[in-house]
Write a protein that holds these residues in place. Structure first.
Motif: not given
Length: 322
Positions: A189-194
């Motif tokens: 979530a720190e980089s909205a990473a998927q």
């Protein structure tokens, strides 16, 4: 009691060498010339600790067949694929590394390389220095826009996550990643990473792909001709991890044929030798600068010293890997 005798294989930052020399009977390397393999092999019988770097290859045949005087390898660096851990264990030798302290500076370099490739900055600077620039024109040296593009990360550990945060928060990039191990939701979530379910999926979707896997046999030539062919023709590949992850000839072929648009490399399979084929391509090539800031290189050395101090004091090691 006599101070433990240690060998430091390369020149380290002065503040670190001063600390080691005060605490130990330290043999330093003032010439900073890489030690020959036979000299390192001989050192196992002369020292209580050896402090190697990535430039020192320690394969199984270098280790003593019986228990050695050396009891700890205080590795200067986070990666340890240059050390045969099984051989170290068999010889009764502990191995430590220096994780964490170099993550931020290496992540900075990831973004630097991506931008250098995308905006053709190395090419442009060479043109200016050679006196070949004829002035501004609308179609001169057009590159790629990274803002809003998709940033793919293969290996979502400390450095990969740090690079992802820079890409997302600094350039509004969509972040996708693949990792062989589950990643905690709060870290992603720190980089909205998927997450993606394969290396291939990341290569296919991303506009820029950054490699962050460990080296060694497990990931040898992980990025080969077949996987490079999955990338976009406009794609950029960045490697600040370990050189052997990429098949250098395959990358050179992909760059020449425009299978991908460019690559930014800080590490190479046979450092400091760089394949001639890569030198003739549109790759940005740096001399392994990932952790090369004064603060980081000093912190790495101090972490080695902390590990040595703990070991010789009989305490738990902060960063044991074997």
């Amino acid at each position: 009691m006599a101070k433990p005798k240690i060998l430091v294989t390369r020149r380290w930052p002065a503040v670190v060498e001063k600390r080691l020399s005060k605490s130990y009977n330290a043999t330093l390397n003032p010439t900073d010339v890489a030690m020959a393999s036979n000299a390192i092999a001989t050192a196992f019988a002369k020292y209580d600790a050896i402090c190697p770097t990535i430039s020192d290859k320690l394969p199984a045949e270098l280790f003593p067949q019986s228990r050695s005087r050396v009891r700890i390898l205080g590795n200067y660096g986070v990666g340890f694929s240059h050390i045969d851990l099984d051989a170290a264990k068999a010889a009764g030798i502990v191995v430590t590394n220096t994780p964490g302290v170099l993550s931020e500076c290496t992540a900075d370099l990831v973004i630097t390389l991506m931008l250098m490739v995308a905006r053709r900055t190395s090419e442009g600077e060479r043109q200016v220095r050679a006196g070949r620039w004829t002035g501004w024109r609308p179609t001169h040296m057009m590159g790629a826009k990274v803002s809003g593009a998709t940033f793919g990360v293969l290996g979502f550990g400390r450095i990969g996550r740090s690079a992802a945060k820079r890409a997302h928060h600094g350039f509004g990039m969509k972040v996708i990643y693949y990792d062989a191990f589950p990643i905690a939701p709060d870290l992603a979530a720190e980089s909205a990473a998927q997450s993606r379910d394969s290396i291939e999926a990341v290569l296919h979707e991303a506009d820029a792909v950054s490699l962050h896997m460990p080296g060694g046999a497990e990931n040898f030539h992980l990025i080969n001709a077949e996987r490079l062919a999955l990338m976009k023709p406009t794609g950029i590949l960045v490697n600040t991890a370990r050189g052997e992850i990429i098949d250098g000839q395959a990358l050179a072929d992909a760059l020449r044929s425009r299978t991908i648009a460019g690559a930014g490399l800080d590490v190479y399979e046979d450092e400091p030798t760089i394949p001639a084929a890569l030198l003739q391509t549109n790759a940005v090539l740096l001399p392994h600068l990932g952790s090369a800031t004064r603060a980081t290189r000093e912190a790495m050395g101090m972490m080695v010293a902390d590990n040595l101090d703990a070991f010789f004091a009989g305490e738990n090691l902060p960063n044991r890997v074997a």
